[in-house]
Design an enzyme around this catalytic site. Structure first.
Site: not given
Ligand code: URA
Length: 253
Positions: A106-107
């Site tokens: 994920d970011i």
């Protein structure tokens, strides 16, 4: 191995664009075996020809493997219209257009990401059939003292719309407001750690991947840094997914 055009070969090795490579050839700085060449369109065999730039032999490899310590704020993709991607860190690398990240973080997740152009290895490492372990260090909200998570090692956990595979959860430290955990899974479903911890009532506040199979994140690698995998590390990963007989980088020159 197929023959390749000299300017493409040079560009693939990261000397610059094809236009830059043509310029170097024109400046008589490129030599193939014992001859200085003048044409960018000649074809060379990367396995048997030795190419020199400014008298230095260039090493050609078909496959590249990097360990990357992903920072927060970058998406795991090869390109994006608006967001920075993990590939921003690899723009000066040979074969950059072929490189891609294996799996996804994920970011806001940090940690171990493999970047390669070896599609076969990447595919197997991500395929559920091989059940490759992924280990994460995470900080979660809340006090975990006295909690027993051992049943998830056998049963997995029922989420809203999905039942996870068995996973291992080890509490590293706990306090009234937050706890540190090591969690080991064999699946790579979207937001899987966050969803597990949310379901257990302890939302994730920090997440970092520390291991993929037998490859552990190098402690000397700061967030945002990368290094090439050693031949041993590549061999061990291949062994894990039954690819060790295909040693694609067994030559150089
Ligand atoms: N699980 C998550 O929730 N996020 C990640 O980035 C990786 C695993």
């Amino acid at each position: 191995m197929k023959k390749v055009r000299l300017d493409k070969f040079l560009a693939d090795l990261g000397v610059g664009s094809r236009k830059d490579a043509k310029k170097l050839i024109k400046q008589k700085r490129v030599q193939v075996n014992s001859e200085v060449v003048s044409s960018p369109s000649i074809h060379i065999n990367p396995e048997t020809d030795v190419v020199y730039l400014d008298d230095q032999p260039l090493e050609y490899k078909e496959y590249y493997y990097y360990m990357f310590n992903k920072p927060q704020g970058y998406i795991t993709a090869t390109s994006d219209e608006t967001m920075p991607t993990v590939m921003d860190f690899f723009q000066d690398k040979p074969k950059v257009r072929e490189l891609f990240p294996v799996g996804r973080l994920d970011i806001d997740t940090e940690g171990l990401l493999i970047i390669t152009n070896d599609g076969q290895l990447a595919h197997r490492l991500s395929h559920p059939k091989w059940q490759i372990e992924k280990e994460y260090y995470t900080v979660v909200k809340g006090d975990l003292s006295g909690k027993d998570f051992s049943k998830y090692e056998k049963e997995g956990l029922k989420l809203k719309d999905y039942k996870t595979k068995p996973f291992k959860l080890q509490v590293l430290s706990t306090s009234p407001d937050k706890s540190e955990i090591k969690i080991t899974l064999t699946e790579g479903k979207y937001h899987i750690v966050k969803r597990i911890m949310e379901t257990l009532g302890h939302p994730v506040v920090y997440l970092k991947r520390t291991r993929i199979g037998n490859l552990t994140l190098d402690e000397n690698l700061s967030t945002g840094d990368h290094r090439e995998l050693t031949p041993e590390e590549v061999k061990n990963l291949k062994k894990l997914v039954n690819l060790e007989k295909f040693d694609n980088n067994s030559f150089s020159g």
